[in-house]
Design a protein around this motif. Structure first.
Motif, PDB file in Angstrom:
ATOM      1  N   ASP A  95      50.915  32.658  27.662  1.00 53.05           N
ATOM      2  CA  ASP A  95      49.480  32.368  27.542  1.00 53.05           C
ATOM      3  C   ASP A  95      49.150  31.138  28.366  1.00 53.05           C
ATOM      4  O   ASP A  95      49.933  30.187  28.403  1.00 53.05           O
ATOM      5  CB  ASP A  95      49.099  32.022  26.085  1.00 53.05           C
ATOM      6  CG  ASP A  95      49.661  32.991  25.092  1.00 53.05           C
ATOM      7  OD1 ASP A  95      50.019  32.538  23.985  1.00 53.05           O
ATOM      8  OD2 ASP A  95      49.740  34.173  25.394  1.00 53.05           O
ATOM      9  N   GLY A 100      45.414  28.775  30.107  1.00 58.19           N
ATOM     10  CA  GLY A 100      43.976  28.682  30.299  1.00 58.19           C
ATOM     11  C   GLY A 100      43.230  27.873  29.263  1.00 58.19           C
ATOM     12  O   GLY A 100      42.016  27.668  29.379  1.00 58.19           O
ATOM     13  N   ARG A 138      38.480  30.732  30.349  1.00 59.65           N
ATOM     14  CA  ARG A 138      39.110  32.038  30.484  1.00 59.65           C
ATOM     15  C   ARG A 138      40.604  31.891  30.221  1.00 59.65           C
ATOM     16  O   ARG A 138      41.291  31.159  30.937  1.00 59.65           O
ATOM     17  CB  ARG A 138      38.885  32.647  31.862  1.00 59.65           C
ATOM     18  CG  ARG A 138      39.373  34.099  31.928  1.00 59.65           C
ATOM     19  CD  ARG A 138      39.117  34.753  33.266  1.00 59.65           C
ATOM     20  NE  ARG A 138      40.087  34.364  34.279  1.00 59.65           N
ATOM     21  CZ  ARG A 138      40.354  35.069  35.373  1.00 59.65           C
ATOM     22  NH1 ARG A 138      39.703  36.210  35.589  1.00 59.65           N
ATOM     23  NH2 ARG A 138      41.229  34.640  36.251  1.00 59.65           N
ATOM     24  N   SER A 150      44.427  33.538  29.962  1.00 60.00           N
ATOM     25  CA  SER A 150      45.221  34.584  30.602  1.00 60.00           C
ATOM     26  C   SER A 150      46.491  34.823  29.804  1.00 60.00           C
ATOM     27  O   SER A 150      47.056  33.897  29.233  1.00 60.00           O
ATOM     28  CB  SER A 150      45.595  34.174  32.030  1.00 60.00           C
ATOM     29  OG  SER A 150      44.447  34.022  32.832  1.00 60.00           O
ATOM     30  N   CYS A 151      46.924  36.061  29.811  1.00 54.54           N
ATOM     31  CA  CYS A 151      48.173  36.446  29.164  1.00 54.54           C
ATOM     32  C   CYS A 151      48.959  37.227  30.211  1.00 54.54           C
ATOM     33  O   CYS A 151      48.626  38.374  30.528  1.00 54.54           O
ATOM     34  CB  CYS A 151      47.898  37.306  27.945  1.00 54.54           C
ATOM     35  SG  CYS A 151      49.367  37.981  27.132  1.00 54.54           S
ATOM     36  N   ALA A 152      49.980  36.594  30.750  1.00 54.63           N
ATOM     37  CA  ALA A 152      50.785  37.211  31.796  1.00 54.63           C
ATOM     38  C   ALA A 152      52.069  37.768  31.196  1.00 54.63           C
ATOM     39  O   ALA A 152      52.735  37.089  30.415  1.00 54.63           O
ATOM     40  CB  ALA A 152      51.110  36.191  32.878  1.00 54.63           C
ATOM     41  N   ARG A 210      41.709  43.619  31.281  1.00 52.54           N
ATOM     42  CA  ARG A 210      43.098  43.632  31.724  1.00 52.54           C
ATOM     43  C   ARG A 210      43.186  44.122  33.159  1.00 52.54           C
ATOM     44  O   ARG A 210      42.346  44.907  33.627  1.00 52.54           O
ATOM     45  CB  ARG A 210      43.960  44.493  30.798  1.00 52.54           C
ATOM     46  CG  ARG A 210      43.704  45.982  30.840  1.00 52.54           C
ATOM     47  CD  ARG A 210      44.488  46.704  29.718  1.00 52.54           C
ATOM     48  NE  ARG A 210      45.931  46.498  29.855  1.00 52.54           N
ATOM     49  CZ  ARG A 210      46.785  46.641  28.840  1.00 52.54           C
ATOM     50  NH1 ARG A 210      46.356  46.987  27.638  1.00 52.54           N
ATOM     51  NH2 ARG A 210      48.077  46.463  29.036  1.00 52.54           N
ATOM     52  N   LYS A 248      48.407  43.511  37.841  1.00 51.70           N
ATOM     53  CA  LYS A 248      48.860  42.115  37.799  1.00 51.70           C
ATOM     54  C   LYS A 248      49.586  41.785  36.504  1.00 51.70           C
ATOM     55  O   LYS A 248      49.945  40.634  36.267  1.00 51.70           O
ATOM     56  CB  LYS A 248      47.681  41.168  37.981  1.00 51.70           C
ATOM     57  CG  LYS A 248      47.013  41.261  39.345  1.00 51.70           C
ATOM     58  CD  LYS A 248      45.901  40.244  39.479  1.00 51.70           C
ATOM     59  CE  LYS A 248      45.278  40.311  40.866  1.00 51.70           C
ATOM     60  NZ  LYS A 248      44.195  39.315  41.030  1.00 51.70           N
ATOM     61  N   THR A 263      48.438  41.387  33.574  1.00 52.58           N
ATOM     62  CA  THR A 263      47.713  40.273  32.957  1.00 52.58           C
ATOM     63  C   THR A 263      46.515  40.781  32.156  1.00 52.58           C
ATOM     64  O   THR A 263      45.825  41.707  32.586  1.00 52.58           O
ATOM     65  CB  THR A 263      47.225  39.286  34.032  1.00 52.58           C
ATOM     66  OG1 THR A 263      48.349  38.825  34.787  1.00 52.58           O
ATOM     67  CG2 THR A 263      46.540  38.074  33.396  1.00 52.58           C
ATOM     68  N   TYR A 303      43.048  39.187  30.130  1.00 49.83           N
ATOM     69  CA  TYR A 303      42.190  38.007  30.121  1.00 49.83           C
ATOM     70  C   TYR A 303      41.301  37.989  28.886  1.00 49.83           C
ATOM     71  O   TYR A 303      40.934  39.038  28.350  1.00 49.83           O
ATOM     72  CB  TYR A 303      41.303  38.002  31.369  1.00 49.83           C
ATOM     73  CG  TYR A 303      42.061  38.084  32.659  1.00 49.83           C
ATOM     74  CD1 TYR A 303      42.217  39.302  33.321  1.00 49.83           C
ATOM     75  CD2 TYR A 303      42.633  36.945  33.226  1.00 49.83           C
ATOM     76  CE1 TYR A 303      42.927  39.388  34.502  1.00 49.83           C
ATOM     77  CE2 TYR A 303      43.349  37.023  34.414  1.00 49.83           C
ATOM     78  CZ  TYR A 303      43.495  38.252  35.048  1.00 49.83           C
ATOM     79  OH  TYR A 303      44.203  38.329  36.223  1.00 49.83           O
ATOM     80  N   GLN A 317      37.756  36.151  28.371  1.00 46.77           N
ATOM     81  CA  GLN A 317      36.667  35.301  28.829  1.00 46.77           C
ATOM     82  C   GLN A 317      35.873  34.846  27.613  1.00 46.77           C
ATOM     83  O   GLN A 317      35.364  35.678  26.861  1.00 46.77           O
ATOM     84  CB  GLN A 317      35.759  36.070  29.794  1.00 46.77           C
ATOM     85  CG  GLN A 317      34.565  35.277  30.291  1.00 46.77           C
ATOM     86  CD  GLN A 317      34.978  34.107  31.164  1.00 46.77           C
ATOM     87  OE1 GLN A 317      35.844  34.227  32.021  1.00 46.77           O
ATOM     88  NE2 GLN A 317      34.351  32.953  30.949  1.00 46.77           N
ATOM     89  N   CYS A 349      48.296  35.467  22.619  1.00 47.72           N
ATOM     90  CA  CYS A 349      48.210  36.885  22.943  1.00 47.72           C
ATOM     91  C   CYS A 349      49.437  37.589  22.360  1.00 47.72           C
ATOM     92  O   CYS A 349      50.476  36.967  22.126  1.00 47.72           O
ATOM     93  CB  CYS A 349      48.098  37.126  24.443  1.00 47.72           C
ATOM     94  SG  CYS A 349      49.583  36.810  25.404  1.00 47.72           S
TER      95      CYS A 349
END
Length: 126
Positions: free
Chosen positions: A6, A8, A19, A21-23, A72, A76, A78, A80, A82, A96
């Motif tokens: 996680d 951001g 925003r 992000s979860c990568a 999503r 990528k 990932t 998101y 927002q 996440c």
């Protein structure tokens, strides 16, 4: 297995935006439902939003509906979140989580998710 990171979070004034992000790394992310949960100080973990593997199903907690948007990008790996019109009561650690399923029925219970990120802190000042 899938590993989640996680990012951001930060400090923002009320009314502002962030925003998250979860990568994901490891197995392909496209076969996972992904959810966002949050935990405020002294409170339990609560559901925020979730998105199905196809992105056709999205579900939001009433407290964030109309202000937060989950999306999503499977290319990528990932997901998101927002967050707009932030309020002090949105202050929490946001996590996440991923559930390996091809169902379009999005689950809102934390126990259904097998993989979790480390969390990212969001602080909203009044």
């Amino acid at each position: 297995q899938v590993q989640l990171v996680d990012s951001g979070g930060g400090l923002v004034q009320a009314g502002g935006s962030l925003r998250l992000s979860c990568a994901a790394s490891g197995r392909t992310f496209s076969s996972y439902t992904v959810g966002w949960f949050r935990q405020a100080p002294g409170k339990g973990r609560e559901f925020v939003a979730a998105i199905s593997w196809s992105a056709l199903s999205r579900y939001y907690a009433d407290s964030v509906k109309g202000r937060f948007t989950i999306s999503r990008d499977n290319a990528k790996n990932t997901v998101y979140l927002q967050m707009n019109s932030l309020k002090p009561e949105d202050t929490a650690i946001y996590y996440c989580a991923a559930d390996h399923t091809l169902s379009e029925m999005v689950d809102t219970t934390a126990a259904s998710y097998d993989y979790w990120g480390q969390g990212t802190r969001v602080t909203v000042s009044s």
